[in-house]
Scaffold this active site. Structure first.
Site, mmCIF file in Angstrom:
data_model
loop_
_atom_site.group_PDB
_atom_site.id
_atom_site.type_symbol
_atom_site.label_atom_id
_atom_site.label_comp_id
_atom_site.label_asym_id
_atom_site.label_seq_id
_atom_site.Cartn_x
_atom_site.Cartn_y
_atom_site.Cartn_z
ATOM 1 N N CYS A 63 19.065 96.265 -7.759
ATOM 2 C CA CYS A 63 19.513 94.940 -7.310
ATOM 3 C C CYS A 63 20.751 94.512 -8.099
ATOM 4 C CB CYS A 63 18.382 93.933 -7.497
ATOM 5 S SG CYS A 63 18.861 92.222 -7.268
ATOM 6 N N SER A 64 21.831 94.205 -7.403
ATOM 7 C CA SER A 64 23.073 93.832 -8.098
ATOM 8 C C SER A 64 22.907 92.551 -8.917
ATOM 9 C CB SER A 64 24.217 93.678 -7.096
ATOM 10 O OG SER A 64 23.943 92.637 -6.181
#
Length: 117
Positions: A12-13
């Protein structure tokens, strides 16, 4: 030195950005990959209290597991939701950062800066 806990998903960025902010601010951080090591229902209950949210507010409603496991049923109790969230951690909002008995959701990642002095 105080340390933080991050419930982290490396894919997840937002989670990666929140972790980078902690590291950039020299915060000793315990990384919990919550998809591999899901928090217990009791831990989730503590987290929701720290966040001042209901369990339903901590659920990612766009995940297929949300409907697949009936979490969209408004009749479910908080305890039932916490059980389902622990069993299906993909639906837990991310990242969650805890520091000094306070917590934030790192969306946007800059929210973690509220926790560190």
């Amino acid at each position: 030195m105080n340390s933080a806990i991050i419930y982290h998903n490396p894919r997840c960025s937002k989670s990666r950005a929140a972790l980078a902010l902690l590291e950039d601010n020299n915060v000793n951080t315990q990384i919990i990959r919550y998809l591999e090591t899901p928090p217990s229902p009791q831990t989730l209950k503590k987290i929701t209290k720290m966040l001042s949210l209901s369990p339903r507010d901590l659920i990612r409603t766009g995940e297929t597991e949300y409907k697949e496991f009936g979490m969209d049923n408004q009749d479910l109790s908080d305890d039932q939701l916490l059980q389902l969230m622990s069993a299906n951690p993909k639906v837990i909002e991310r990242p969650i950062v805890i520091y000094n008995d306070r917590a934030v959701i790192g969306r946007p990642p800059e929210n973690v800066l509220e926790l560190i002095p």
